[in-house]
Each structure stands twice: as structure tokens, then as C-alpha cells.
Design an enzyme around this catalytic site. Structure first.
Site, mmCIF file in Angstrom:
data_model
loop_
_atom_site.group_PDB
_atom_site.id
_atom_site.type_symbol
_atom_site.label_atom_id
_atom_site.label_comp_id
_atom_site.label_asym_id
_atom_site.label_seq_id
_atom_site.Cartn_x
_atom_site.Cartn_y
_atom_site.Cartn_z
ATOM 1 N N ARG A 58 47.671 41.160 32.593
ATOM 2 C CA ARG A 58 48.470 40.635 31.483
ATOM 3 C C ARG A 58 48.929 41.730 30.532
ATOM 4 O O ARG A 58 49.922 41.564 29.823
ATOM 5 C CB ARG A 58 47.720 39.512 30.776
ATOM 6 N N GLU A 95 29.686 40.483 32.459
ATOM 7 C CA GLU A 95 28.556 39.608 32.127
ATOM 8 C C GLU A 95 27.524 39.621 33.254
ATOM 9 O O GLU A 95 26.324 39.676 33.014
ATOM 10 C CB GLU A 95 29.065 38.190 31.880
#
Length: 170
Positions: A58, A95
């Protein structure tokens, strides 16, 4: 302009408990898209930017037109195996596990003034890894431009001391 009204919330995506901030609705809005590019241009127009570095994927959407507006070159930072020439690579923590970003070794001449652009600042791992990728190129990292910052995740704390411009905070 109220950018939050153009950003769609998707609950439980990509997994339960996550509230995803979807920018596709912003991209579909011509006035909103123009506003984002114009605002980022205004924020960095006096910084003598030589290259805008867009983080896959993006960051490409916003980085290329921003580079055009600033009269700068555009440099993509990609996921592994996407760049054809010699690269520098930087691993970073996710994560659960790690990921890696790459940049061409000849992406920016030494001393270039660089702006890093992405859609979202969350935990800061991707943006910090991109800043580390610029170090062997001997560029000057002028700053970061983000559309959205998730302030509760404290990603800003992982970034180097430079300009950090954000258009919308959650």
C-alpha cells in the site's frame, strides 16, 4: 476533510478481535485520494526530498504519486524474492515469527534525502525495518508519512528521530 468517514472498519479481520482499518473505500473516493496526496505533498514539499520509498504494497499506492508531486524518484521496498538486482535485506519481528524486507543496493545514491511512505503505522516493525534498510545506502532519512496511525500500539517509539506525519489517528 474527514478521512475517517472514508475509511471502513472491518471487525474480526484478519482474525477475531482485530478491527481492520480498510483504506480501499478511501482509494475509491477521488476527492479523498487527492486530499491525501495533496496533504502529504504539502507536509514534505520544503524538505528537498530526492526519493520517496514506498513499503509494499500500500505504500506504493501513495508513494508513487507523492514522488511525482515532490519531483522525486520512487523506490519500492519489497517482500523477499521480488527485486531482480542485488539487494540489502532486513528481517523484523511480527506478532508470531519474523518477516523480511528488501531494497536494491543501488536504490538511492549516497547522501540522498529520503521519505518513507506507508498506509499504516501500527507496531512500527515494518517502518523501522525500512529505516534500517536505508542505513547501508548512506541516505538521509528525512521522515515518514502515514495515512493512519494506531496510537495504542506505540509504533512511533520504534522509529528513528525524524519527521513523522500522520493524517488520521485511531
Amino acid at each position: 476533510m474527514d478521512l475517517k468517514s472514508l475509511i471502513r472498519d472491518i471487525p474480526d479481520f484478519p482474525k477475531p478481535g482485530i478491527l481492520f482499518r480498510d483504506i480501499t473505500t478511501l482509494l475509491q473516493n477521488p476527492e479523498g485520494l487527492r486530499y491525501v496526496i495533496d496533504r502529504l505533498t504539502e507536509d514534505f514539499k520544503d524538505q528537498s526530498i530526492d526519493y520517496v520509498v514506498g513499503i509494499e504494497s500500500r505504500g506504493f499506492i501513495f508513494g508513487a504519486p507523492l514522488a511525482y508531486q515532490l519531483g522525486a524518484g520512487f523506490v519500492p521496498v519489497r517482500k523477499p524474492g521480488k527485486l531482480p538486482a542485488a539487494i540489502h535485506a532486513q528481517e523484523y519481528e511480527l506478532e508470531y515469527g519474523t518477516d523480511r524486507l528488501e531494497i536494491h543496493q543501488d536504490a538511492c545514491p549516497q547522501g540522498s534525502r529520503v521519505l518513507v511512505v506507508d498506509d499504516l503505522l501500527a507496531t512500527g516493525g515494518t517502518a523501522a525495518a525500512t529505516a534500517q534498510l536505508l542505513e547501508p545506502l548512506n541516505c538521509t532519512l528525512v521522515g515518514f508519512g502515514f495515512i493512519i496511525e494506531l496510537t495504542g500500539l506505540a509504533g512511533r517509539q520504534k522509529l528513528p528521530d525524524c519527521l513523522i506525519n500522520v493524517l488520521v489517528e485511531y
